[in-house]
Design a protein around this motif. Structure first.
Motif, PDB file in Angstrom:
ATOM      1  N   GLN A   1       2.584  44.597  63.020  1.00  0.00           N
ATOM      2  CA  GLN A   1       1.159  44.869  63.023  1.00  0.00           C
ATOM      3  C   GLN A   1       0.848  46.280  63.513  1.00  0.00           C
ATOM      4  O   GLN A   1      -0.102  46.921  63.048  1.00  0.00           O
ATOM      5  CB  GLN A   1       0.425  43.829  63.879  1.00  0.00           C
ATOM      6  N   THR A   2       1.649  46.786  64.434  1.00  0.00           N
ATOM      7  CA  THR A   2       1.457  48.151  64.910  1.00  0.00           C
ATOM      8  C   THR A   2       1.774  49.156  63.812  1.00  0.00           C
ATOM      9  O   THR A   2       1.074  50.158  63.653  1.00  0.00           O
ATOM     10  CB  THR A   2       2.321  48.417  66.155  1.00  0.00           C
ATOM     11  N   ALA A   3       2.815  48.879  63.039  1.00  0.00           N
ATOM     12  CA  ALA A   3       3.139  49.762  61.910  1.00  0.00           C
ATOM     13  C   ALA A   3       1.980  49.795  60.914  1.00  0.00           C
ATOM     14  O   ALA A   3       1.596  50.866  60.421  1.00  0.00           O
ATOM     15  CB  ALA A   3       4.422  49.280  61.229  1.00  0.00           C
ATOM     16  N   LEU A   4       1.396  48.640  60.634  1.00  0.00           N
ATOM     17  CA  LEU A   4       0.244  48.596  59.723  1.00  0.00           C
ATOM     18  C   LEU A   4      -0.951  49.335  60.323  1.00  0.00           C
ATOM     19  O   LEU A   4      -1.707  50.006  59.607  1.00  0.00           O
ATOM     20  CB  LEU A   4      -0.130  47.145  59.423  1.00  0.00           C
ATOM     21  N   ALA A   5      -1.128  49.218  61.643  1.00  0.00           N
ATOM     22  CA  ALA A   5      -2.230  49.928  62.303  1.00  0.00           C
ATOM     23  C   ALA A   5      -2.032  51.438  62.225  1.00  0.00           C
ATOM     24  O   ALA A   5      -2.996  52.187  62.038  1.00  0.00           O
ATOM     25  CB  ALA A   5      -2.336  49.479  63.760  1.00  0.00           C
ATOM     26  N   LEU A   6      -0.802  51.896  62.371  1.00  0.00           N
ATOM     27  CA  LEU A   6      -0.526  53.328  62.272  1.00  0.00           C
ATOM     28  C   LEU A   6      -0.803  53.829  60.856  1.00  0.00           C
ATOM     29  O   LEU A   6      -1.345  54.927  60.673  1.00  0.00           O
ATOM     30  CB  LEU A   6       0.918  53.618  62.676  1.00  0.00           C
ATOM     31  N   LEU A   7      -0.446  53.021  59.858  1.00  0.00           N
ATOM     32  CA  LEU A   7      -0.763  53.397  58.481  1.00  0.00           C
ATOM     33  C   LEU A   7      -2.261  53.389  58.232  1.00  0.00           C
ATOM     34  O   LEU A   7      -2.758  54.111  57.362  1.00  0.00           O
ATOM     35  CB  LEU A   7      -0.080  52.426  57.513  1.00  0.00           C
ATOM     36  N   PHE A   8      -2.983  52.569  58.994  1.00  0.00           N
ATOM     37  CA  PHE A   8      -4.437  52.485  58.880  1.00  0.00           C
ATOM     38  C   PHE A   8      -5.087  53.833  59.142  1.00  0.00           C
ATOM     39  O   PHE A   8      -6.120  54.167  58.569  1.00  0.00           O
ATOM     40  CB  PHE A   8      -4.949  51.438  59.869  1.00  0.00           C
ATOM     41  N   GLU A   9      -4.470  54.634  60.012  1.00  0.00           N
ATOM     42  CA  GLU A   9      -5.048  55.931  60.373  1.00  0.00           C
ATOM     43  C   GLU A   9      -4.244  57.114  59.851  1.00  0.00           C
ATOM     44  O   GLU A   9      -4.649  58.248  60.017  1.00  0.00           O
ATOM     45  CB  GLU A   9      -5.188  56.036  61.892  1.00  0.00           C
ATOM     46  N   SER A  10      -3.080  56.855  59.265  1.00  0.00           N
ATOM     47  CA  SER A  10      -2.244  57.957  58.805  1.00  0.00           C
ATOM     48  C   SER A  10      -1.421  57.490  57.614  1.00  0.00           C
ATOM     49  O   SER A  10      -1.076  56.313  57.501  1.00  0.00           O
ATOM     50  CB  SER A  10      -1.313  58.431  59.927  1.00  0.00           C
ATOM     51  N   ASP A  11      -1.108  58.405  56.714  1.00  0.00           N
ATOM     52  CA  ASP A  11      -0.255  58.057  55.580  1.00  0.00           C
ATOM     53  C   ASP A  11       1.172  58.570  55.765  1.00  0.00           C
ATOM     54  O   ASP A  11       1.938  58.680  54.824  1.00  0.00           O
ATOM     55  CB  ASP A  11      -0.844  58.608  54.279  1.00  0.00           C
ATOM     56  N   CYS A  12       1.524  58.884  57.006  1.00  0.00           N
ATOM     57  CA  CYS A  12       2.870  59.385  57.300  1.00  0.00           C
ATOM     58  C   CYS A  12       3.817  58.190  57.434  1.00  0.00           C
ATOM     59  O   CYS A  12       4.104  57.713  58.531  1.00  0.00           O
ATOM     60  CB  CYS A  12       2.852  60.213  58.589  1.00  0.00           C
ATOM     61  N   ARG A  13       4.303  57.697  56.306  1.00  0.00           N
ATOM     62  CA  ARG A  13       5.101  56.475  56.281  1.00  0.00           C
ATOM     63  C   ARG A  13       6.507  56.673  56.832  1.00  0.00           C
ATOM     64  O   ARG A  13       7.143  55.711  57.263  1.00  0.00           O
ATOM     65  CB  ARG A  13       5.181  55.935  54.856  1.00  0.00           C
ATOM     66  N   ASP A  14       7.014  57.885  56.824  1.00  0.00           N
ATOM     67  CA  ASP A  14       8.413  58.121  57.178  1.00  0.00           C
ATOM     68  C   ASP A  14       8.732  57.738  58.617  1.00  0.00           C
ATOM     69  O   ASP A  14       9.822  57.268  58.912  1.00  0.00           O
ATOM     70  CB  ASP A  14       8.778  59.596  56.954  1.00  0.00           C
ATOM     71  N   THR A  15       7.767  57.940  59.519  1.00  0.00           N
ATOM     72  CA  THR A  15       8.057  57.712  60.940  1.00  0.00           C
ATOM     73  C   THR A  15       7.335  56.497  61.511  1.00  0.00           C
ATOM     74  O   THR A  15       7.427  56.237  62.710  1.00  0.00           O
ATOM     75  CB  THR A  15       7.653  58.953  61.756  1.00  0.00           C
ATOM     76  N   VAL A  16       6.619  55.733  60.676  1.00  0.00           N
ATOM     77  CA  VAL A  16       5.791  54.639  61.176  1.00  0.00           C
ATOM     78  C   VAL A  16       6.621  53.561  61.858  1.00  0.00           C
ATOM     79  O   VAL A  16       6.291  53.103  62.955  1.00  0.00           O
ATOM     80  CB  VAL A  16       4.953  54.041  60.018  1.00  0.00           C
ATOM     81  N   GLU A  17       7.694  53.117  61.238  1.00  0.00           N
ATOM     82  CA  GLU A  17       8.509  52.045  61.813  1.00  0.00           C
ATOM     83  C   GLU A  17       9.090  52.463  63.156  1.00  0.00           C
ATOM     84  O   GLU A  17       9.105  51.684  64.116  1.00  0.00           O
ATOM     85  CB  GLU A  17       9.630  51.660  60.846  1.00  0.00           C
ATOM     86  N   GLU A  18       9.559  53.693  63.229  1.00  0.00           N
ATOM     87  CA  GLU A  18      10.133  54.198  64.485  1.00  0.00           C
ATOM     88  C   GLU A  18       9.083  54.276  65.583  1.00  0.00           C
ATOM     89  O   GLU A  18       9.318  53.854  66.726  1.00  0.00           O
ATOM     90  CB  GLU A  18      10.734  55.579  64.237  1.00  0.00           C
ATOM     91  N   LYS A  19       7.902  54.779  65.249  1.00  0.00           N
ATOM     92  CA  LYS A  19       6.824  54.868  66.239  1.00  0.00           C
ATOM     93  C   LYS A  19       6.374  53.482  66.685  1.00  0.00           C
ATOM     94  O   LYS A  19       6.112  53.247  67.871  1.00  0.00           O
ATOM     95  CB  LYS A  19       5.642  55.647  65.658  1.00  0.00           C
ATOM     96  N   ALA A  20       6.267  52.559  65.729  1.00  0.00           N
ATOM     97  CA  ALA A  20       5.829  51.212  66.067  1.00  0.00           C
ATOM     98  C   ALA A  20       6.794  50.548  67.045  1.00  0.00           C
ATOM     99  O   ALA A  20       6.377  49.924  68.026  1.00  0.00           O
ATOM    100  CB  ALA A  20       5.700  50.368  64.799  1.00  0.00           C
ATOM    101  N   GLU A  21       8.077  50.697  66.810  1.00  0.00           N
ATOM    102  CA  GLU A  21       9.061  50.101  67.724  1.00  0.00           C
ATOM    103  C   GLU A  21       8.979  50.739  69.106  1.00  0.00           C
ATOM    104  O   GLU A  21       9.072  50.045  70.128  1.00  0.00           O
ATOM    105  CB  GLU A  21      10.473  50.254  67.159  1.00  0.00           C
ATOM    106  N   GLU A  22       8.768  52.043  69.151  1.00  0.00           N
ATOM    107  CA  GLU A  22       8.630  52.733  70.440  1.00  0.00           C
ATOM    108  C   GLU A  22       7.427  52.211  71.213  1.00  0.00           C
ATOM    109  O   GLU A  22       7.508  51.934  72.416  1.00  0.00           O
ATOM    110  CB  GLU A  22       8.477  54.239  70.188  1.00  0.00           C
ATOM    111  N   TYR A  23       6.304  52.053  70.517  1.00  0.00           N
ATOM    112  CA  TYR A  23       5.098  51.526  71.166  1.00  0.00           C
ATOM    113  C   TYR A  23       5.342  50.128  71.726  1.00  0.00           C
ATOM    114  O   TYR A  23       4.962  49.816  72.859  1.00  0.00           O
ATOM    115  CB  TYR A  23       3.944  51.456  70.163  1.00  0.00           C
ATOM    116  N   ILE A  24       5.943  49.256  70.928  1.00  0.00           N
ATOM    117  CA  ILE A  24       6.051  47.858  71.337  1.00  0.00           C
ATOM    118  C   ILE A  24       7.109  47.667  72.413  1.00  0.00           C
ATOM    119  O   ILE A  24       6.972  46.783  73.264  1.00  0.00           O
ATOM    120  CB  ILE A  24       6.301  46.956  70.112  1.00  0.00           C
ATOM    121  N   LEU A  25       8.139  48.485  72.439  1.00  0.00           N
ATOM    122  CA  LEU A  25       9.073  48.435  73.577  1.00  0.00           C
ATOM    123  C   LEU A  25       8.353  48.810  74.869  1.00  0.00           C
ATOM    124  O   LEU A  25       8.566  48.199  75.913  1.00  0.00           O
ATOM    125  CB  LEU A  25      10.257  49.363  73.322  1.00  0.00           C
TER     126      LEU A  25
END
Length: 298
Positions: free
Chosen positions: A82-106
């Motif tokens: 859900q965090t990855a989808l939220a990041l895409l909600f505000e940005s189209d930078c798909r390359d780093t979304v999964e990595e950022k989402a995991e960092e946030y949730i950890l």
């Protein structure tokens, strides 16, 4: 059977992407976060933070760690998605979304012990402030303010980390269910209690100390808004600062970036737009008709 022509016509119209829809979505075509998935996030947090209350298997201490571990893994995967989808909600930078989402949730998972601590202080504050409650379990099972605070405490952590949109969805779910409206940006200390709760509003830039109690219908809002050159409201501190050990009784309204000093009691049906010192007692002895101006809403 052929569809009714009126149905066919309007299905065709509504299947088109309107200019209004394009404008509101800013041209986005990425998947959106799921409201139902976020309800499951809160359910998992409740199972982890209040073991034994919402899943009786936790009553067996031998397997408590196992069940918490299983639910933690489910929470991590679901919230990362859900965090990855939220990041895409505000940005189209798909390359780093999964990595950022995991960092946030950890980081979020690392705050859960503190979230648990704060929620247990809220349980104690509610218990200590209401003679009608018989035990702590009754607070956990029955009191709408605790449901609200679970949503708020989770949402506030995500808001502080900079996760888009999810915090607002989480707190609005609680608002819809309980009638208590707390913005995830508000800062609320430990031992926070709301009695009854319906109609309470706490704005985005509120700062609330510890051992604060509010009653139903209390508004901690903005007196007016600053606007930019285009007429849009500017997001600046505009809500009250409430000190420690403050009680605000039913239907009182406190507006603007004012400070309510510690150990203050504000009686019911008060309209307050100026700061008050510590140990104040603000009571209304008679109805007062006072006009005001320059307000752009609460």
């Amino acid at each position: 059977m052929d569809k009714n022509p009126i149905l066919q016509k309007n299905i065709a119209i509504l299947s088109e992407v309107s200019e209004q829809e394009l404008h509101l979505r800013d041209g986005m075509d990425s998947p959106l976060p799921s409201v139902e998935a976020l309800r499951e996030v809160i359910r998992l947090v409740k199972l982890i933070v209040f073991p034994g209350y919402f899943d009786r298997r936790y009553s067996d201490r031998q397997f408590r760690g196992y069940h918490i571990g299983v639910n933690m893994e489910k929470l991590f995967e679901l919230l990362r998605e859900q965090t990855a989808l939220a990041l895409l909600f505000e940005s189209d930078c798909r390359d780093t979304v999964e990595e950022k989402a995991e960092e946030y949730i950890l980081k979020f998972v690392d705050t859960l012990p503190q979230v648990k601590y704060l929620l247990y202080t809220d349980v104690k504050a509610i218990f200590d402030n209401d003679p009608a409650v018989k035990n702590y379990s009754e607070v956990i099972f029955c009191y709408p303010v605790l449901e609200t605070m679970i949503h708020y405490r989770v949402a506030h952590v995500l808001q502080e980390m900079g996760v888009p949109i999810l915090p607002r969805i989480l707190t609005e779910q609680a608002h819809s269910a309980t009638g208590i409206d707390i913005h995830p940006g508000a800062q609320i200390g430990p031992y926070f209690a709301i009695d009854h709760g319906t109609g309470v509003v706490i704005g985005e830039t509120c700062v609330i100390g510890q051992h604060v109690t509010l009653y139903q219908g209390v508004t901690l809002g903005a007196k007016n808004f600053q606007v930019d050159d285009s007429g849009r409201p500017v997001n600046v501190p505009r809500h009250p600062i409430i000190g420690d050990h403050v009680t605000v009784y039913a239907n009182s309204t406190i507006l603007g970036r004012i400070t309510i000093g510690h150990d203050t009691v504000i009686g019911g049906n008060i309209w307050l737009t100026h700061s008050v010192p510590p140990h104040s007692r603000i009571l209304q002895s008679r109805a007062v008709d006072v006009s005001f101006s320059n307000g752009l809403g609460i």
